[in-house]
Write a protein that holds these residues in place. Structure first.
Motif, mmCIF file in Angstrom:
data_model
loop_
_atom_site.group_PDB
_atom_site.id
_atom_site.type_symbol
_atom_site.label_atom_id
_atom_site.label_comp_id
_atom_site.label_asym_id
_atom_site.label_seq_id
_atom_site.Cartn_x
_atom_site.Cartn_y
_atom_site.Cartn_z
ATOM 1 N N TYR A 44 0.922 -1.272 0.074
ATOM 2 C CA TYR A 44 0.105 -0.076 0.016
ATOM 3 C C TYR A 44 0.770 1.219 0.114
ATOM 4 O O TYR A 44 1.952 1.208 0.691
ATOM 5 N N SER A 45 0.658 2.155 -0.749
ATOM 6 C CA SER A 45 1.226 3.552 -0.942
ATOM 7 C C SER A 45 0.634 4.453 0.340
ATOM 8 O O SER A 45 -0.079 4.142 1.107
ATOM 9 N N PRO A 46 1.473 5.177 0.647
ATOM 10 C CA PRO A 46 1.238 6.180 1.989
ATOM 11 C C PRO A 46 -0.084 6.700 1.998
ATOM 12 O O PRO A 46 -0.866 6.749 2.928
ATOM 13 N N LYS A 47 -0.341 7.208 0.756
ATOM 14 C CA LYS A 47 -2.068 7.532 0.766
ATOM 15 C C LYS A 47 -2.996 6.636 0.923
ATOM 16 O O LYS A 47 -3.963 6.787 1.698
ATOM 17 N N GLU A 48 -2.584 5.334 0.531
ATOM 18 C CA GLU A 48 -3.826 4.461 0.741
ATOM 19 C C GLU A 48 -3.699 3.962 2.380
ATOM 20 O O GLU A 48 -4.666 3.608 2.695
ATOM 21 N N GLN A 49 -2.528 3.794 2.809
ATOM 22 C CA GLN A 49 -2.309 3.779 4.287
ATOM 23 C C GLN A 49 -3.281 4.465 5.166
ATOM 24 O O GLN A 49 -3.942 4.141 6.165
ATOM 25 N N PHE A 56 -7.672 -0.560 9.652
ATOM 26 C CA PHE A 56 -6.771 -1.330 10.320
ATOM 27 C C PHE A 56 -5.702 -0.551 11.176
ATOM 28 O O PHE A 56 -4.808 -1.111 11.910
ATOM 29 N N GLY A 57 -6.157 0.566 11.455
ATOM 30 C CA GLY A 57 -5.305 1.557 12.301
ATOM 31 C C GLY A 57 -3.996 2.167 11.801
ATOM 32 O O GLY A 57 -3.854 1.980 10.642
ATOM 33 N N GLU A 58 -3.245 2.259 12.662
ATOM 34 C CA GLU A 58 -1.833 3.026 12.130
ATOM 35 C C GLU A 58 -1.079 1.746 11.670
ATOM 36 O O GLU A 58 -1.302 0.553 11.859
ATOM 37 N N PRO A 59 -0.244 2.002 10.631
ATOM 38 C CA PRO A 59 0.502 1.098 9.799
ATOM 39 C C PRO A 59 1.413 0.300 10.634
ATOM 40 O O PRO A 59 1.688 -0.934 10.282
ATOM 41 N N HIS A 60 2.128 0.678 11.743
ATOM 42 C CA HIS A 60 2.656 0.020 12.704
ATOM 43 C C HIS A 60 2.324 -0.926 13.353
ATOM 44 O O HIS A 60 2.670 -2.172 13.745
ATOM 45 N N ASN A 98 -20.513 2.115 4.980
ATOM 46 C CA ASN A 98 -20.958 1.566 6.388
ATOM 47 C C ASN A 98 -20.376 0.162 6.171
ATOM 48 O O ASN A 98 -20.328 -0.733 7.018
ATOM 49 N N ILE A 99 -20.086 -0.419 4.799
ATOM 50 C CA ILE A 99 -19.704 -1.721 4.432
ATOM 51 C C ILE A 99 -18.355 -1.799 4.426
ATOM 52 O O ILE A 99 -17.687 -0.952 3.590
ATOM 53 N N THR A 100 -17.573 -2.875 4.989
ATOM 54 C CA THR A 100 -16.228 -2.767 5.098
ATOM 55 C C THR A 100 -15.532 -2.829 3.709
ATOM 56 O O THR A 100 -14.609 -2.234 3.381
ATOM 57 N N ALA A 101 -15.957 -3.515 2.855
ATOM 58 C CA ALA A 101 -15.377 -3.740 1.514
ATOM 59 C C ALA A 101 -15.433 -2.531 0.820
ATOM 60 O O ALA A 101 -14.498 -2.206 0.101
ATOM 61 N N ALA A 102 -16.605 -2.095 0.815
ATOM 62 C CA ALA A 102 -16.586 -0.568 0.192
ATOM 63 C C ALA A 102 -15.714 0.458 0.542
ATOM 64 O O ALA A 102 -14.979 1.035 -0.335
ATOM 65 N N LYS A 103 -15.434 0.480 1.840
ATOM 66 C CA LYS A 103 -14.566 1.207 2.314
ATOM 67 C C LYS A 103 -13.104 0.933 1.827
ATOM 68 O O LYS A 103 -12.188 1.662 1.712
ATOM 69 N N TYR A 104 -12.593 -0.284 1.867
ATOM 70 C CA TYR A 104 -11.263 -0.832 1.405
ATOM 71 C C TYR A 104 -11.040 -0.528 -0.022
ATOM 72 O O TYR A 104 -10.178 0.020 -0.402
ATOM 73 N N PHE A 105 -12.262 -0.860 -1.064
ATOM 74 C CA PHE A 105 -11.993 -0.536 -2.233
ATOM 75 C C PHE A 105 -11.726 0.852 -2.364
ATOM 76 O O PHE A 105 -10.939 1.218 -3.302
ATOM 77 N N ASP A 106 -12.570 1.741 -1.909
ATOM 78 C CA ASP A 106 -12.597 3.063 -2.310
ATOM 79 C C ASP A 106 -11.002 3.883 -1.785
ATOM 80 O O ASP A 106 -10.802 4.908 -2.277
ATOM 81 N N ALA A 107 -10.631 2.988 -0.793
ATOM 82 C CA ALA A 107 -9.293 3.757 -0.272
ATOM 83 C C ALA A 107 -7.973 3.340 -1.196
ATOM 84 O O ALA A 107 -6.899 4.052 -1.074
ATOM 85 N N LEU A 108 -8.160 2.539 -2.308
ATOM 86 C CA LEU A 108 -7.137 2.048 -2.930
ATOM 87 C C LEU A 108 -7.117 2.919 -4.230
ATOM 88 O O LEU A 108 -8.116 3.263 -4.792
ATOM 89 N N ASP A 109 -5.753 3.222 -4.689
ATOM 90 C CA ASP A 109 -5.666 4.265 -5.950
ATOM 91 C C ASP A 109 -5.620 3.010 -7.136
ATOM 92 O O ASP A 109 -5.877 3.648 -8.342
#
Length: 205
Positions: A44-49, A56-60, A98-109
């Motif tokens: 994941y890029s910094p923007k995606e993180q 997922f919280g903070e990357p660490h 509110n759906i986890t999968a939608a949040k996940y897909f939208d965050a990806l570039d």
């Protein structure tokens, strides 16, 4: 592109295992499928993180928080075949954040989303003497696929161009509606923009 709601179709190839005899005649297959996202299998890029911090919280901490996630359950009934069959597996999709999968897909570039397809169901076939036989499909039957992020984004742009879904609790929506009405704002975007501008003004030193 012609479905009533966002739908992604995955093409499955069903093939008989060839034994010592001739291929048997498959009457039908009642196939169930659980599709899971495998976020730990990509970078994941910094923007995606940053966009994924709600999930997922903070990357660490991602070594402990990034896990396989359910995307969808779907099913089909495959028609008769004797040797091999290509069939589409439709997967309804949503842009509800509110759906986890939608949040996940939208965050990806860009890039690929690793998926796991876990199969189960029932096979109906002709026995040695023509009688109907039944066999269960084990959950051990599975397949992997890498879905391009661009495909997801094109699908959502087709159904919701320049838009995003935001589901609010009813009392919060009522407050927003009153705010919009009291200030004579024409649309919901203007109401949210006004609130964001007010907040920004209050936080500027």
């Amino acid at each position: 592109p012609y479905a009533a709601a966002p739908t992604r179709a995955f093409t499955l190839r069903m093939t008989q295992k060839r034994g010592a005899g001739e291929p048997i005649s498959i009457h039908s297959v009642a196939l169930r499928c659980q599709i899971r996202l495998e976020p730990g299998r990509r970078r994941y890029s910094p923007k995606e993180q940053e966009g994924l911090s709600d999930l997922f919280g903070e990357p660490h901490r991602w070594g402990q928080t990034v896990r396989s996630m359910l995307w969808a359950h779907t099913s089909i009934v495959a028609p008769p075949f004797d040797d091999e069959l290509l069939v589409d597996l439709p997967v309804p999709c949503t842009f509800d954040f509110n759906i986890t999968a939608a949040k996940y897909f939208d965050a990806l570039d860009d890039g690929l989303v690793p998926l796991s397809f876990l199969f189960s169901g029932t096979i109906f076939y002709a026995g040695d003497h023509g009688g109907l036989q039944v066999e269960q499909i084990s959950w051990e039957k599975e397949a992997g696929y890498a879905l391009p992020v661009a495909v997801w984004k094109r699908m959502m742009d087709l159904y919701y161009p320049y838009s995003a879904w935001l589901c609010l609790r009813k009392d919060v929506f009522d407050r927003l509606a009153r705010y919009k009405s009291q200030r004579g704002l024409a649309g919901w975007e203007q109401a949210l923009e006004s609130l964001l501008d007010e907040t920004q003004e209050q936080t500027v030193p």
